[in-house]
Design a protein around this motif. Structure first.
Motif, PDB file in Angstrom:
ATOM      1  N   MET A   1       0.825  -1.191   0.000  1.00 31.07           N
ATOM      2  CA  MET A   1       0.000   0.000   0.000  1.00 31.07           C
ATOM      3  C   MET A   1       0.867   1.252   0.000  1.00 31.07           C
ATOM      4  O   MET A   1       0.577   2.195  -0.691  1.00 31.07           O
ATOM      5  N   GLY A   2       1.952   1.211   0.781  1.00 32.87           N
ATOM      6  CA  GLY A   2       2.848   2.359   0.853  1.00 32.87           C
ATOM      7  C   GLY A   2       3.523   2.608  -0.481  1.00 32.87           C
ATOM      8  O   GLY A   2       3.703   3.758  -0.890  1.00 32.87           O
ATOM      9  N   CYS A   3       3.895   1.518  -1.193  1.00 34.40           N
ATOM     10  CA  CYS A   3       4.530   1.664  -2.505  1.00 34.40           C
ATOM     11  C   CYS A   3       3.563   2.314  -3.487  1.00 34.40           C
ATOM     12  O   CYS A   3       3.977   3.152  -4.297  1.00 34.40           O
ATOM     13  N   LEU A   4       2.291   1.934  -3.419  1.00 35.95           N
ATOM     14  CA  LEU A   4       1.303   2.521  -4.306  1.00 35.95           C
ATOM     15  C   LEU A   4       1.163   4.020  -4.045  1.00 35.95           C
ATOM     16  O   LEU A   4       1.092   4.812  -4.988  1.00 35.95           O
ATOM     17  N   VAL A   5       1.158   4.410  -2.787  1.00 37.75           N
ATOM     18  CA  VAL A   5       1.062   5.829  -2.444  1.00 37.75           C
ATOM     19  C   VAL A   5       2.282   6.582  -2.975  1.00 37.75           C
ATOM     20  O   VAL A   5       2.154   7.671  -3.554  1.00 37.75           O
ATOM     21  N   ILE A   6       3.469   5.996  -2.818  1.00 34.07           N
ATOM     22  CA  ILE A   6       4.692   6.643  -3.311  1.00 34.07           C
ATOM     23  C   ILE A   6       4.657   6.754  -4.827  1.00 34.07           C
ATOM     24  O   ILE A   6       5.009   7.810  -5.390  1.00 34.07           O
ATOM     25  N   LEU A   7       4.224   5.693  -5.515  1.00 37.27           N
ATOM     26  CA  LEU A   7       4.134   5.746  -6.976  1.00 37.27           C
ATOM     27  C   LEU A   7       3.132   6.806  -7.434  1.00 37.27           C
ATOM     28  O   LEU A   7       3.394   7.545  -8.388  1.00 37.27           O
ATOM     29  N   LEU A   8       1.988   6.889  -6.767  1.00 35.61           N
ATOM     30  CA  LEU A   8       1.003   7.917  -7.111  1.00 35.61           C
ATOM     31  C   LEU A   8       1.551   9.322  -6.855  1.00 35.61           C
ATOM     32  O   LEU A   8       1.334  10.241  -7.650  1.00 35.61           O
ATOM     33  N   LEU A   9       2.280   9.475  -5.764  1.00 37.81           N
ATOM     34  CA  LEU A   9       2.884  10.764  -5.443  1.00 37.81           C
ATOM     35  C   LEU A   9       3.913  11.158  -6.498  1.00 37.81           C
ATOM     36  O   LEU A   9       3.910  12.295  -6.987  1.00 37.81           O
ATOM     37  N   LEU A  10       4.778  10.220  -6.869  1.00 40.16           N
ATOM     38  CA  LEU A  10       5.776  10.506  -7.901  1.00 40.16           C
ATOM     39  C   LEU A  10       5.120  10.802  -9.242  1.00 40.16           C
ATOM     40  O   LEU A  10       5.542  11.721  -9.962  1.00 40.16           O
ATOM     41  N   GLY A  11       4.092  10.030  -9.583  1.00 43.08           N
ATOM     42  CA  GLY A  11       3.370  10.291 -10.828  1.00 43.08           C
ATOM     43  C   GLY A  11       2.743  11.677 -10.827  1.00 43.08           C
ATOM     44  O   GLY A  11       2.784  12.387 -11.837  1.00 43.08           O
ATOM     45  N   GLY A  12       2.176  12.080  -9.698  1.00 36.41           N
ATOM     46  CA  GLY A  12       1.606  13.421  -9.592  1.00 36.41           C
ATOM     47  C   GLY A  12       2.659  14.507  -9.733  1.00 36.41           C
ATOM     48  O   GLY A  12       2.433  15.539 -10.383  1.00 36.41           O
TER      49      GLY A  12
END
Length: 161
Positions: free
Chosen positions: A1-12
């Motif tokens: 879940m944390g990796c998904l949040v980091i990926l979404l943050l980086l994508g943003g």
């Protein structure tokens, strides 16, 4: 879940960088300029274009496949829909009966626990007192242990001087 949040943050962050700084062009963005300064912009653009092309092909093939599956099972879905429409009132009635039964069972269990189990030593007040006393004992000993640890460290430092 944390990796998904980091990926979404980086994508943003990349999206904002391209839209705000690059005005829609990756090569003009801060990220693009950084990669260009190290000679990696062309490779990054190849990767981006390759990924985009693969995603377009996967979406195209996937949508065709899902549409064909839907077309294949559409007659069966229509038959199921007609049968469900017939049984919906009965299903709702059985659901209400089941809900009332489960509600009665829950009330019986709750009453049994209140009257037979959680009395005396297991009463909520008694459990609260045991927990409070245990936490007090633990924190008292933890603070005492920390003070002893500080004393040992201070003695060790004095011996080093």
């Amino acid at each position: 879940m944390g990796c998904l949040v980091i990926l979404l943050l980086l994508g943003g962050i990349f999206y904002l960088d391209v839209t705000e700084n690059g005005k829609g062009a990756f090569a003009k963005s801060q990220t693009g300029e950084f990669l260009e300064s190290y000679g990696l912009l062309d490779e990054a653009m190849l990767g981006i274009n390759f990924s985009r092309d693969i995603a377009i092909k996967v979406i195209d093939l996937g949508s065709k496949l899902l549409w064909n599956i839907y077309e294949g099972i559409r007659p069966m879905l229509q038959i199921i829909d007609k049968q469900i429409q017939v049984y919906i009132p009965e299903i709702i009635n059985y659901g209400k009966i089941l809900w009332n039964y489960l509600n009665e069972i829950g009330n019986l269990i709750f009453r049994f626990l209140q009257e037979k189990v959680f009395v005396g030593v297991l009463s909520p007040e008694s459990i609260r007192k045991v927990v409070k006393d245990s936490l007090t004992f633990i924190w008292t000993n933890v603070s005492y242990a920390i003070l002893k640890l500080y004393e040992l460290i201070e003695d060790w430092i004095r011996k080093q001087d």
